[in-house]
Design a protein around this motif. Structure first.
Motif, PDB file in Angstrom:
ATOM      1  N   GLN A  59       0.819  -1.202   0.000  1.00 24.64           N
ATOM      2  CA  GLN A  59       0.000   0.000   0.000  1.00 24.64           C
ATOM      3  C   GLN A  59       0.856   1.257   0.000  1.00 24.64           C
ATOM      4  O   GLN A  59       0.553   2.236  -0.678  1.00 24.64           O
ATOM      5  N   GLN A  60       1.955   1.224   0.749  1.00 20.00           N
ATOM      6  CA  GLN A  60       2.860   2.366   0.774  1.00 20.00           C
ATOM      7  C   GLN A  60       3.538   2.541  -0.587  1.00 20.00           C
ATOM      8  O   GLN A  60       3.690   3.665  -1.077  1.00 20.00           O
ATOM      9  N   ALA A  61       3.925   1.429  -1.199  1.00 12.29           N
ATOM     10  CA  ALA A  61       4.552   1.493  -2.520  1.00 12.29           C
ATOM     11  C   ALA A  61       3.576   2.039  -3.562  1.00 12.29           C
ATOM     12  O   ALA A  61       3.948   2.851  -4.417  1.00 12.29           O
ATOM     13  N   TRP A  62       2.316   1.621  -3.474  1.00 19.04           N
ATOM     14  CA  TRP A  62       1.315   2.095  -4.429  1.00 19.04           C
ATOM     15  C   TRP A  62       1.105   3.601  -4.309  1.00 19.04           C
ATOM     16  O   TRP A  62       1.060   4.317  -5.306  1.00 19.04           O
ATOM     17  N   LEU A  63       0.978   4.079  -3.089  1.00 14.97           N
ATOM     18  CA  LEU A  63       0.775   5.510  -2.883  1.00 14.97           C
ATOM     19  C   LEU A  63       1.965   6.317  -3.390  1.00 14.97           C
ATOM     20  O   LEU A  63       1.794   7.381  -3.982  1.00 14.97           O
ATOM     21  N   TYR A  64       3.170   5.815  -3.163  1.00 13.94           N
ATOM     22  CA  TYR A  64       4.364   6.493  -3.662  1.00 13.94           C
ATOM     23  C   TYR A  64       4.337   6.558  -5.183  1.00 13.94           C
ATOM     24  O   TYR A  64       4.638   7.595  -5.799  1.00 13.94           O
ATOM     25  N   GLY A  65       3.972   5.445  -5.819  1.00 10.78           N
ATOM     26  CA  GLY A  65       3.915   5.405  -7.268  1.00 10.78           C
ATOM     27  C   GLY A  65       2.845   6.312  -7.841  1.00 10.78           C
ATOM     28  O   GLY A  65       3.065   6.995  -8.841  1.00 10.78           O
ATOM     29  N   VAL A  66       1.657   6.325  -7.210  1.00  6.85           N
ATOM     30  CA  VAL A  66       0.561   7.182  -7.667  1.00  6.85           C
ATOM     31  C   VAL A  66       0.955   8.647  -7.580  1.00  6.85           C
ATOM     32  O   VAL A  66       0.662   9.443  -8.478  1.00  6.85           O
ATOM     33  N   LYS A  67       1.636   9.003  -6.514  1.00  8.80           N
ATOM     34  CA  LYS A  67       2.084  10.388  -6.365  1.00  8.80           C
ATOM     35  C   LYS A  67       3.068  10.771  -7.466  1.00  8.80           C
ATOM     36  O   LYS A  67       3.063  11.903  -7.964  1.00  8.80           O
ATOM     37  N   GLY A  68       3.887   9.800  -7.876  1.00  8.92           N
ATOM     38  CA  GLY A  68       4.918  10.106  -8.864  1.00  8.92           C
ATOM     39  C   GLY A  68       4.435  10.144 -10.298  1.00  8.92           C
ATOM     40  O   GLY A  68       4.871  10.992 -11.085  1.00  8.92           O
ATOM     41  N   ILE A  69       3.510   9.249 -10.659  1.00  8.18           N
ATOM     42  CA  ILE A  69       3.122   9.166 -12.074  1.00  8.18           C
ATOM     43  C   ILE A  69       1.624   9.313 -12.301  1.00  8.18           C
ATOM     44  O   ILE A  69       1.179   9.295 -13.454  1.00  8.18           O
ATOM     45  N   GLY A  70       0.833   9.480 -11.236  1.00  7.70           N
ATOM     46  CA  GLY A  70      -0.602   9.699 -11.391  1.00  7.70           C
ATOM     47  C   GLY A  70      -1.397   8.409 -11.411  1.00  7.70           C
ATOM     48  O   GLY A  70      -0.865   7.350 -11.752  1.00  7.70           O
ATOM     49  N   PRO A  71      -2.675   8.463 -11.039  1.00  8.29           N
ATOM     50  CA  PRO A  71      -3.502   7.259 -10.939  1.00  8.29           C
ATOM     51  C   PRO A  71      -3.755   6.565 -12.261  1.00  8.29           C
ATOM     52  O   PRO A  71      -3.831   5.335 -12.311  1.00  8.29           O
ATOM     53  N   SER A  72      -3.900   7.308 -13.337  1.00  2.00           N
ATOM     54  CA  SER A  72      -4.195   6.670 -14.628  1.00  2.00           C
ATOM     55  C   SER A  72      -3.013   5.841 -15.120  1.00  2.00           C
ATOM     56  O   SER A  72      -3.166   4.673 -15.491  1.00  2.00           O
ATOM     57  N   ARG A  73      -1.825   6.420 -15.126  1.00  2.43           N
ATOM     58  CA  ARG A  73      -0.652   5.684 -15.592  1.00  2.43           C
ATOM     59  C   ARG A  73      -0.263   4.581 -14.609  1.00  2.43           C
ATOM     60  O   ARG A  73       0.165   3.489 -15.015  1.00  2.43           O
ATOM     61  N   ALA A  74      -0.397   4.857 -13.321  1.00  2.00           N
ATOM     62  CA  ALA A  74      -0.076   3.833 -12.326  1.00  2.00           C
ATOM     63  C   ALA A  74      -0.992   2.625 -12.476  1.00  2.00           C
ATOM     64  O   ALA A  74      -0.562   1.476 -12.346  1.00  2.00           O
ATOM     65  N   SER A  75      -2.246   2.892 -12.792  1.00  2.55           N
ATOM     66  CA  SER A  75      -3.222   1.801 -12.874  1.00  2.55           C
ATOM     67  C   SER A  75      -2.914   0.840 -14.010  1.00  2.55           C
ATOM     68  O   SER A  75      -3.274  -0.340 -13.949  1.00  2.55           O
ATOM     69  N   VAL A  76      -2.230   1.307 -15.045  1.00  2.24           N
ATOM     70  CA  VAL A  76      -1.901   0.442 -16.179  1.00  2.24           C
ATOM     71  C   VAL A  76      -1.041  -0.732 -15.725  1.00  2.24           C
ATOM     72  O   VAL A  76      -1.233  -1.879 -16.150  1.00  2.24           O
ATOM     73  N   LEU A  77      -0.085  -0.488 -14.852  1.00  2.00           N
ATOM     74  CA  LEU A  77       0.816  -1.538 -14.390  1.00  2.00           C
ATOM     75  C   LEU A  77       0.135  -2.506 -13.424  1.00  2.00           C
ATOM     76  O   LEU A  77       0.692  -3.547 -13.086  1.00  2.00           O
ATOM     77  N   GLY A  78      -1.075  -2.164 -13.003  1.00  2.00           N
ATOM     78  CA  GLY A  78      -1.817  -3.077 -12.132  1.00  2.00           C
ATOM     79  C   GLY A  78      -2.216  -4.356 -12.831  1.00  2.00           C
ATOM     80  O   GLY A  78      -2.699  -5.290 -12.187  1.00  2.00           O
ATOM     81  N   ASN A  79      -2.007  -4.446 -14.162  1.00  2.00           N
ATOM     82  CA  ASN A  79      -2.362  -5.676 -14.871  1.00  2.00           C
ATOM     83  C   ASN A  79      -1.502  -6.860 -14.442  1.00  2.00           C
ATOM     84  O   ASN A  79      -1.824  -8.011 -14.750  1.00  2.00           O
TER      85      ASN A  79
END
Length: 302
Positions: A235-255
């Motif tokens: 969860q901490q890693a996800w929040l860090y990533g979302v802050k850095g690249i935004g929810p739309s781009r971060a969500s792509v790697l969720g595949n």
């Protein structure tokens, strides 16, 4: 952000996605000894202890937190609650592989809601891919899968509602992290989710009725994974990533999450993965690819 910071953000998102794939299996295993609410509460309490200790060591201050920030954090806590509890409840009725496939829709759900709610990308860029992914979710949810329990459709709906909860959390967290650290957002929202779940313990009891001796070693190991890796680290890693690249781009790697979940469910739980699951996950990942391609093209054109 610098190139190295962007790279770290992408790495954090990938790590979170893979860890969450493993968490599907861990949640399924934990449900053999704990009820859904018991597993969720114990998971969140354990994760909260780790996050609070880390926050106290690194920051130790809530200075600058406004009343408006507190209201946002309370709302985000509902997103954490929905994600943790609804998915665990859904896993009572569907296999880990099926849940993993449905959770694979999270990138597109996040991108779609992000386009609608905060308009960080045009809706037309994500609509087609969203529809393709939703077809995959519907296919897996309604027909052809090997489900555990007597109400597989209910389980699928609960898991999908958990996905929506997480998408809303990811979107809402980005704005406040311009002012509040990801660590503070993480432990405060987890605190809200934990407090709201505790009164629900009396409605869904397993350990309290059967006794703590009924909990096996594998149940504790699964719960430990959920506490350390799925809750605190991922969860901490996800929040860090979302802050850095935004929810739309971060969500792509969720595949990567459904791929890991399906593979580990087959390997560890011995669950069969049939053609319906394969077709469903193909549709979901195709939708994710469509969204990613259109967003990248839009970025280049801009």
């Amino acid at each position: 952000m610098s190139n190295s910071s962007v790279g770290l953000a992408y790495g954090a998102i990938v790590s979170a996605a893979v860890l969450w794939g493993g968490s599907i299996v861990a949640q399924k295993l934990a449900l053999s000894g704990f009820s859904a609410v018991e597993a969720s509460v114990l998971r969140d309490i354990g994760g909260l202890v780790i996050l609070l200790a880390t926050w106290w060591w690194q920051e130790r201050s809530l200075a600058g937190l406004t009343t408006a920030d507190v209201r946002i954090l309370l709302g985000l806590g509902l997103g954490v609650l929905g994600n943790h509890l609804l998915i665990l409840m859904g896993l009572n009725y569907v296999s880990g592989a099926v849940a993993g496939v449905i959770i694979g829709s999270a990138p597109v759900v996040t991108a779609l809601l992000s386009a609608v709610l905060i308009q960080d990308v045009p809706l037309r860029l994500v609509l087609g891919g969203s529809l393709v992914s939703c077809m995959g979710v519907a296919l897996v949810s309604v027909s052809g899968f090997r489900a555990a329990g007597e109400r597989p459709l209910l389980g699928s709906v609960l898991v999908f509602l958990g996905v929506i909860s997480w998408a809303l959390y990811s979107i809402g967290s980005r704005a406040i992290m311009d002012r509040v650290s990801a660590l503070t957002v993480n432990w405060t929202t987890l605190s809200v989710a934990t407090a709201l779940q505790i009164p629900l313990l009396w409605t869904d009891r397993k350990v309290t009725q059967a006794g703590w001796t009924s909990v096996g070693v594998h149940d504790w190991v699964a719960l430990g994974y959920l506490i350390v890796f799925a809750t605190a680290v991922a969860q901490q890693a996800w929040l860090y990533g979302v802050k850095g690249i935004g929810p739309s781009r971060a969500s792509v790697l969720g595949n990567l999450t459904p791929v890991a979940a399906v593979a580990l469910s087959a390997l560890i739980l011995g669950e069969s993965v049939g053609m319906i699951e394969v077709v469903g996950i193909t549709l979901i990942l195709t939708g994710v690819w469509m969204v990613h391609r259109r967003m990248e093209s839009h970025t280049v054109e801009s």
